[in-house]
Design a protein around this motif. Structure first.
Motif, PDB file in Angstrom:
ATOM      1  N   THR A 143       0.846  -1.202   0.000  1.00  0.00           N
ATOM      2  CA  THR A 143       0.000   0.000   0.000  1.00  0.00           C
ATOM      3  C   THR A 143       0.879   1.249   0.000  1.00  0.00           C
ATOM      4  OG1 THR A 143      -0.038   0.194   2.405  1.00  0.00           O
ATOM      5  CG2 THR A 143      -1.718  -1.222   1.399  1.00  0.00           C
ATOM      6  N   GLY A 144       0.241   2.396  -0.130  1.00  0.00           N
ATOM      7  CA  GLY A 144       0.977   3.654  -0.112  1.00  0.00           C
ATOM      8  C   GLY A 144       1.700   3.852   1.210  1.00  0.00           C
ATOM      9  N   ALA A 145       1.044   3.441   2.300  1.00  0.00           N
ATOM     10  CA  ALA A 145       1.669   3.583   3.617  1.00  0.00           C
ATOM     11  C   ALA A 145       2.930   2.712   3.715  1.00  0.00           C
ATOM     12  CB  ALA A 145       0.668   3.190   4.701  1.00  0.00           C
ATOM     13  N   ASP A 146       2.858   1.508   3.097  1.00  0.00           N
ATOM     14  CA  ASP A 146       4.028   0.619   3.118  1.00  0.00           C
ATOM     15  C   ASP A 146       5.224   1.263   2.407  1.00  0.00           C
ATOM     16  OD1 ASP A 146       2.492  -1.332   4.365  1.00  0.00           O
ATOM     17  OD2 ASP A 146       1.939  -2.292   2.457  1.00  0.00           O
ATOM     18  N   LEU A 147       4.932   1.970   1.325  1.00  0.00           N
ATOM     19  CA  LEU A 147       6.038   2.533   0.526  1.00  0.00           C
ATOM     20  C   LEU A 147       6.595   3.817   1.126  1.00  0.00           C
ATOM     21  CD1 LEU A 147       4.837   2.035  -3.161  1.00  0.00           C
ATOM     22  CD2 LEU A 147       6.603   0.755  -1.936  1.00  0.00           C
ATOM     23  N   GLY A 148       5.722   4.591   1.778  1.00  0.00           N
ATOM     24  CA  GLY A 148       6.177   5.851   2.362  1.00  0.00           C
ATOM     25  C   GLY A 148       6.797   6.753   1.311  1.00  0.00           C
ATOM     26  N   GLU A 149       7.873   7.410   1.670  1.00  0.00           N
ATOM     27  CA  GLU A 149       8.494   8.382   0.755  1.00  0.00           C
ATOM     28  C   GLU A 149       9.161   7.731  -0.441  1.00  0.00           C
ATOM     29  OE1 GLU A 149      11.002  11.080   2.822  1.00  0.00           O
ATOM     30  OE2 GLU A 149       9.329  12.091   3.817  1.00  0.00           O
ATOM     31  N   ALA A 150       9.403   6.404  -0.351  1.00  0.00           N
ATOM     32  CA  ALA A 150      10.079   5.721  -1.464  1.00  0.00           C
ATOM     33  C   ALA A 150       9.261   5.759  -2.743  1.00  0.00           C
ATOM     34  CB  ALA A 150      10.363   4.264  -1.070  1.00  0.00           C
ATOM     35  N   GLN A 151       7.944   6.017  -2.612  1.00  0.00           N
ATOM     36  CA  GLN A 151       7.134   6.024  -3.842  1.00  0.00           C
ATOM     37  C   GLN A 151       7.309   7.302  -4.658  1.00  0.00           C
ATOM     38  OE1 GLN A 151       2.854   6.407  -3.742  1.00  0.00           O
ATOM     39  NE2 GLN A 151       2.846   6.680  -1.530  1.00  0.00           N
ATOM     40  N   GLY A 152       7.987   8.300  -4.118  1.00  0.00           N
ATOM     41  CA  GLY A 152       8.183   9.534  -4.876  1.00  0.00           C
ATOM     42  C   GLY A 152       6.872  10.287  -5.051  1.00  0.00           C
ATOM     43  N   ALA A 153       6.789  11.077  -6.122  1.00  0.00           N
ATOM     44  CA  ALA A 153       5.576  11.864  -6.361  1.00  0.00           C
ATOM     45  C   ALA A 153       5.446  12.108  -7.851  1.00  0.00           C
ATOM     46  CB  ALA A 153       5.664  13.199  -5.621  1.00  0.00           C
ATOM     47  N   CYS A 154       4.214  12.402  -8.252  1.00  0.00           N
ATOM     48  CA  CYS A 154       3.988  12.782  -9.649  1.00  0.00           C
ATOM     49  C   CYS A 154       4.060  14.310  -9.732  1.00  0.00           C
ATOM     50  CB  CYS A 154       2.629  12.272 -10.127  1.00  0.00           C
ATOM     51  SG  CYS A 154       2.560  10.474 -10.174  1.00  0.00           S
ATOM     52  N   ILE A 155       4.862  14.787 -10.661  1.00  0.00           N
ATOM     53  CA  ILE A 155       5.171  16.224 -10.673  1.00  0.00           C
ATOM     54  C   ILE A 155       4.323  17.017 -11.669  1.00  0.00           C
ATOM     55  CG2 ILE A 155       7.548  15.879  -9.908  1.00  0.00           C
ATOM     56  CD1 ILE A 155       8.409  16.426 -12.845  1.00  0.00           C
ATOM     57  N   ALA A 201      12.118  12.974 -13.537  1.00  0.00           N
ATOM     58  CA  ALA A 201      11.040  13.035 -12.538  1.00  0.00           C
ATOM     59  C   ALA A 201      11.215  11.949 -11.478  1.00  0.00           C
ATOM     60  CB  ALA A 201       9.684  12.914 -13.225  1.00  0.00           C
ATOM     61  N   ILE A 202      11.638  10.765 -11.897  1.00  0.00           N
ATOM     62  CA  ILE A 202      11.860   9.692 -10.915  1.00  0.00           C
ATOM     63  C   ILE A 202      12.979  10.116  -9.955  1.00  0.00           C
ATOM     64  CG2 ILE A 202      12.628   7.308 -10.564  1.00  0.00           C
ATOM     65  CD1 ILE A 202      11.402   6.598 -13.292  1.00  0.00           C
ATOM     66  N   ALA A 203      14.071  10.609 -10.531  1.00  0.00           N
ATOM     67  CA  ALA A 203      15.210  10.999  -9.697  1.00  0.00           C
ATOM     68  C   ALA A 203      14.835  12.141  -8.751  1.00  0.00           C
ATOM     69  CB  ALA A 203      16.385  11.409 -10.590  1.00  0.00           C
ATOM     70  N   ALA A 204      14.122  13.119  -9.280  1.00  0.00           N
ATOM     71  CA  ALA A 204      13.814  14.313  -8.493  1.00  0.00           C
ATOM     72  C   ALA A 204      12.894  14.012  -7.321  1.00  0.00           C
ATOM     73  CB  ALA A 204      13.182  15.376  -9.396  1.00  0.00           C
ATOM     74  N   THR A 205      12.076  12.961  -7.442  1.00  0.00           N
ATOM     75  CA  THR A 205      11.084  12.734  -6.391  1.00  0.00           C
ATOM     76  C   THR A 205      11.365  11.517  -5.517  1.00  0.00           C
ATOM     77  OG1 THR A 205       9.603  11.406  -7.792  1.00  0.00           O
ATOM     78  CG2 THR A 205       9.301  13.789  -7.819  1.00  0.00           C
ATOM     79  N   THR A 206      12.313  10.661  -5.915  1.00  0.00           N
ATOM     80  CA  THR A 206      12.617   9.489  -5.076  1.00  0.00           C
ATOM     81  C   THR A 206      13.957   9.631  -4.363  1.00  0.00           C
ATOM     82  OG1 THR A 206      13.748   8.332  -6.867  1.00  0.00           O
ATOM     83  CG2 THR A 206      11.380   7.908  -6.605  1.00  0.00           C
ATOM     84  N   ILE A 216       5.042   3.410  -9.066  1.00  0.00           N
ATOM     85  CA  ILE A 216       4.770   2.270  -8.190  1.00  0.00           C
ATOM     86  C   ILE A 216       5.656   1.084  -8.585  1.00  0.00           C
ATOM     87  CG2 ILE A 216       2.989   0.561  -7.581  1.00  0.00           C
ATOM     88  CD1 ILE A 216       0.941   2.941  -7.862  1.00  0.00           C
ATOM     89  N   ALA A 217       5.761   0.827  -9.881  1.00  0.00           N
ATOM     90  CA  ALA A 217       6.618  -0.281 -10.339  1.00  0.00           C
ATOM     91  C   ALA A 217       8.068  -0.050  -9.907  1.00  0.00           C
ATOM     92  CB  ALA A 217       6.526  -0.415 -11.861  1.00  0.00           C
ATOM     93  N   PHE A 218       8.510   1.186 -10.006  1.00  0.00           N
ATOM     94  CA  PHE A 218       9.882   1.532  -9.612  1.00  0.00           C
ATOM     95  C   PHE A 218      10.087   1.251  -8.123  1.00  0.00           C
ATOM     96  CE2 PHE A 218      13.250   4.568  -8.415  1.00  0.00           C
ATOM     97  CZ  PHE A 218      14.194   4.331  -9.409  1.00  0.00           C
ATOM     98  N   ALA A 219       9.129   1.679  -7.314  1.00  0.00           N
ATOM     99  CA  ALA A 219       9.251   1.509  -5.859  1.00  0.00           C
ATOM    100  C   ALA A 219       9.181   0.038  -5.456  1.00  0.00           C
ATOM    101  CB  ALA A 219       8.147   2.307  -5.154  1.00  0.00           C
TER     102      ALA A 219
END
Lengths: 167, 824
Positions: free
Chosen positions: B75-87, B239-244, B274-277
């Motif tokens: 879930t999102g809670a499981d991933l925490g900050e590792a999921q990054g963000a959509c910019i 975007a992946i680098a900037a947010t993860t 999500i796949a990246f995380a």
């Protein structure tokens, strides 16, 4: 699991498959025939079209077990001895593809269409391809390609019929 | 070294070269992302919200985790900050309200289809089965759905933000010093001129590329490799680098064969993140491929605007002002371009005309629907539709031919370069010439005569002729302009040319093709410029390890920006080769002439080809002391201006006044896109663009029900045109070379889509105007046309289409994938 054996692009294959496995999944995931693609899941787009015993089918709409004992031809088995099928050649000649994702299905459907009706009118071509969606070409050049293939030579048409007999 | 000069080869530019990329595409030797399989690869299935707006109360994953061959449920809670963000890369104003966008939200969902959990299993089928076992408890919240209603802030899409209004963007010609005061012009016209006031609906559309989105992430190895069906591998990597927090240098993004995009794959998607995380979390390769329903429901949509328009004119039809007030639906989040899409249209409402006063106002609004972003044309089709519909309305008001009214207002050929009321400098064009040619192709006068006959005889089937004269700004974009607009990146493009030891040429471009034919067209440019055979050029792209710099493919930019970078890189190669040629020929560099791929010593038959020089540079046995032993070169090109293709599109339709059925009879267009590299590819771009624009006019619409569920979520419901729905087109070109790039080219990728929609709607309205009809809402379905004829303004809304597909009594909800058997 159910045992099936069939011929795909001229090669004899046999596998144990889940009864729910679709023919397109079998082709892609078990045989690595990734030339045939999945576009919609609802049998609207036709990207997965192959020939089953010489008839065009949407392989997302056929179970793998239904193909047991059949002969399947995919886009990868259309060219013979390194020679492109006239319909493949026509798609290139007439720029009948852009991204190419619908192309395997579009080519297979066009081959079936010409087999049934070797000299189709534009209207007949458009109706015959109604079950195959393309988002790039606006169909204009796909129609041209089928017309081009129809007019290539009678030789290619009889060759097509011969292939149908051996199938 | 050769003393024999080959006969000059035919020029490649302008040739109808058959495409290089076709051989593998027509034989099925393709590399779509979904074709990839890696050892130990796991498969993902997304658990998606059935509600448009709800609190996530709890997520119980126990049963799913216990299912056979399920590896994990996250879930999102499981991933925490590792999921990054959509910019969002373009805050259109300093104070834009931008909701945070987590790929997998933790406490609240904001649109139906949003991901709340992901199942990881050994097969895709097992992952999907287990996704049905994830038990999510929601607390449903009121949803902001209707765009106009959302703008009142009565129901909030994101309660924490306190408003749905994201940004208000304005351009005023009086304030900018590019023209007069539009309100004064309108007031004046109200007393002694003509004022046309209309409101048009740009319905919500779905890009509907044929290849569903797919992503594979392999975290093994020093770099994390991401294969994605994307238009924008470079932007995605950033975007992946900037947010993860993963260094950009540790990420490699590859866009292999990509099956169409049309703007729809210009995104950094939650599914990619999500796949990246998940891949990083498990240390295993993972794949996610969406179903078509997921694609239609959650890949970004396009258009969705209300356009309020006020045009003022003198009594003779000379336009004196245009005021535009837009409401634009962003959906649940501000996507990567987001509110920038309507802003791209801000400079285009004045189109090819010499309006003295202009004002553009745009309010972007958040709703609880799928996010919107670029779709073929992005802002410019909306602008073109509005102005071209208005010009027809003005003509009707005057009782004049719509072409005459346009002619009175457009920029004449001898007035270029022309600075418009929106502040752009149009470099070249000839609207009269293109219009004349299009009229000839359509048989305009004959069809007008037939139309008159049919009207007079009261024929059941009436004929309508639609006109659209368009221009667009393309070739995104001069970096300085983007900076002034507060866009988060530049608009340059990069290219490099590598001269291989065997004389073959590798060309690397930062543009990333997905059906456009770059491999062929770019080979033609290099073959001509460098003087090597077309077959010897290989174009490489779409992999950040191969093409490390680039800004990818969108906005009709590849040729006009990327192609120009290529020209500059090739010129550098020739410059670098010159001293080596002089050295090997024992001649002065000043005595060398370069032509047809060969340096010749002036006045002699001595010479050496560039391909021979490549071999000599590779061997490096003998070269001048002050040079490095390499001919390779890089170039980065930042355009100095946009370019402005234009054209005249004419459409004839027949409308059955008893059934409302619209049949297209003929479509003719003449586009001026400057110099053409490959006419075959250009024709393909025009045809495909036309059908997408025609589809907006007649067929396509993303429809939501009252609960915020997309009911046009399959190809059974979202009406993509088929071969049987469409006709063959008559296309031609006039040529006013662009003055803003050395090749003289203008963009063509979006032209057909931008121009065709108003041509078709104008034709439909023209067919029934004598029945008192001055508008029909898009898509002009038979029902709407029929209702309009029966006297309902605009033909009414789409009601029947919003019929729920899933009966609440059965417990089936819209998010269930019917193809896998549903939640039985």
């Amino acid at each position: 699991m159910t045992r099936i054996s069939l011929t795909v692009d001229g090669a004899r294959v046999a596998d144990d498959v889940e009864p729910r496995m679709l023919l397109v999944q079998y082709l892609r995931e078990r045989l690595g025939k990734t030339g045939t693609v999945i576009g919609c899941d609802t049998s609207n787009c036709g990207a997965c079209t192959v020939h089953l015993d010489g008839e065009s089918v949407k392989s997302c709409n056929v179970l793998a077990v239904q193909a047991d004992g059949c002969e399947v031809t995919t886009i990868e088995g259309l060219a013979q001895d390194g020679e492109l099928h006239p319909v493949q050649e026509a798609f290139r000649e007439c720029h009948g593809l852009q991204c190419g994702f619908c192309t395997p299905g579009m080519v297979m459907q066009s081959v079936a269409l010409l087999k049934e009706n070797p000299q189709p009118s534009e209207e007949e071509i458009r109706l015959g391809l109604e079950g195959n969606l393309c988002r790039c070409t606006g169909y204009h050049n796909i129609v041209r390609a089928v017309q081009h293939a129809a007019g290539v030579s009678t030789g290619s048409t009889s060759e097509e019929q011969e292939q149908g007999v051996t199938a | 070294m050769t003393a024999v000069q080959e006969p000059a080869a035919e020029r490649e530019i302008g040739r109808e070269r058959r495409r290089k990329e076709d051989q593998r595409l027509i034989t099925g030797r393709t590399r779509w992302t979904d074709n990839l399989a890696l050892p130990g690869m796991l498969h993902l299935a997304m658990v998606r919200s059935p509600f448009a707006h709800a609190k996530i109360v709890s997520i119980d994953t126990t049963e799913a985790k216990n299912a056979t061959n399920v590896v994990d449920v996250v879930t999102g809670a499981d991933l925490g900050e590792a999921q990054g963000a959509c910019i969002n890369a373009w805050a259109i104003t300093e104070d834009q309200v931008t909701p945070p966008h987590l790929p997998m939200p933790v406490d609240r969902v904001a649109f139906a289809g949003e991901v709340v959990a992901v199942v990881v299993a050994r097969s895709a089928a097992e992952a999907r089965d287990a996704a049905e076992l994830v038990d999510v408890e929601y607390d449903e919240l009121p949803a902001a759905l209707d765009l106009k209603h959302a703008a009142t802030d009565e129901v909030l899409a994101h309660p924490d933000l306190g408003t749905n209004k994201s940004a208000f963007w304005k351009f005023d010609s009086a304030e900018a010093g590019t023209g007069g005061d539009v309100d004064a012009a309108i007031e004046k016209a109200r007393t002694d001129g003509i004022v046309i006031e209309r409101e048009y609906r740009q319905q919500r559309l779905i890009p509907a590329f044929m290849e569903p989105r797919s992503v594979v992430v392999d975290p093994t190895g020093e770099q994390i490799t991401v294969w994605s069906a994307t238009q924008v591998p470079h932007i995605l990597r950033f975007a992946i680098a900037a947010t993860t927090g993963v260094p950009e240098s540790k990420i490699r993004v590859i866009a292999p064969d990509v099956g169409g995009g049309f703007g729809g794959k210009l995104q950094q998607t939650p599914e990619e993140m999500i796949a990246f995380a998940v891949a990083r979390r498990l240390g295993r390769p993972v794949k996610f491929t969406e179903t078509r329903s997921e694609s239609l429901m959650t890949a970004h949509h396009g258009r969705d605007q209300w356009q309020k328009l006020t045009m003022s004119a003198e009594k003779d039809g000379t336009v004196t002002g245009l005021k535009v007030e837009l409401l634009a639906d962003l959906g649940a989040y501000v996507a990567i371009v987001g509110g920038g899409v309507p802003v791209l249209g801000a400079f285009m409402f004045n189109s090819i005309y010499k309006f003295p006063a202009y004002q553009f106002n745009c309010q972007t609004v958040l709703t609880n629907k799928t996010w919107t972003d670029a779709y073929r044309g992005a802002g410019r089709p909306e602008a073109t539709f509005a102005i071209e519909r208005l010009m027809d309305e003005l003509a009707a008001e005057l009782g004049e031919d719509p072409i005459e009214v346009r002619r009175r207002n457009w920029i004449d050929a001898d007035e270029f370069p022309f600075t418009t009321v929106a502040g752009l400098e149009y470099d070249s064009g000839d609207y009269e010439k293109a219009t004349q040619r299009a009229m000839e192709m359509l048989g305009y006068d004959e069809l007008r005569a037939e139309q008159k006959r049919r009207r007079e005889s009261g024929d059941r089937v009436q004929l309508g002729i639609g006109v659209s004269t368009f221009t667009e700004m393309c070739g995104l974009a001069p970096s300085r302009v983007l900076g002034q607009l507060n866009y988060g990146a530049g608009g340059w493009e990069h290219a490099s040319v590598r001269m291989l030891a065997t004389g073959k040429v590798e060309v690397v471009t930062g543009a990333s093709a997905h059906g456009q034919g770059h491999e062929t067209a770019f080979s033609q440019i290099v073959a001509d410029r460098l003087g090597v055979p077309f077959e010897d050029v290989e174009v490489l792209h779409g992999d950040t390890q191969v093409a490390p710099k680039g800004l990818d493919t969108y906005g009709s930019r590849s040729l006009v920006v990327g192609g120009e970078a290529l020209v500059k890189a090739v010129d550098k190669v020739i410059d670098k080769a010159r001293p080596l040629a002089a050295h090997l020929l024992e001649a002065s560099a000043d005595d060398l002439e370069y032509a047809g791929g060969r340096f010749g010593v002036r006045g002699t038959d001595q010479g050496i080809t560039i391909q021979e020089l490549a071999t000599a540079a590779f061997a490096a046995h003998s070269y001048p002391e002050d040079m490095e032993p390499s001919l390779d070169a890089d170039a980065t090109y930042d355009p100095v201006n946009f370019n402005y293709p234009h054209g005249t599109h004419l459409c004839a339709v027949e409308v059955d006044t008893e059934t409302g059925q619209v049949s297209m009879r003929k479509y003719a267009c003449c586009d001026d896109i400057g110099n053409i590299i490959n006419p075959l590819i250009v024709a393909g771009q025009v045809h495909g663009g036309l059908v997408q624009g025609i589809a907006q006019a007649l067929w396509e619409e993303a429809v939501y029900d009252d609960a915020g569920t997309l009911v046009s979520g399959s190809f059974t419901d979202y009406l993509l045109p088929t071969a049987a729905d469409t006709i063959s087109f008559d296309i031609d070109h006039t040529t006013s070379p662009s003055l803003t790039n050395t090749l003289g080219t203008k963009g063509v990728g979006e032209a057909g889509t931008i121009a065709s929609t108003p041509a078709v709607v104008n034709a439909v309205v023209d067919a029934v105007r004598h029945l008192g009809i001055d508008d029909i809402t898009m898509p002009c379905t038979p029902e709407r046309v029929w209702r309009a004829i029966q006297g309902v303004a605009g033909g009414g809304a789409t009601e029947g289409a919003a019929m729920p597909h899933f009966d609440s009594s059965t417990g089936m909800e819209g998010t269930v994938d019917r193809t896998t058997g549903g939640a039985q």
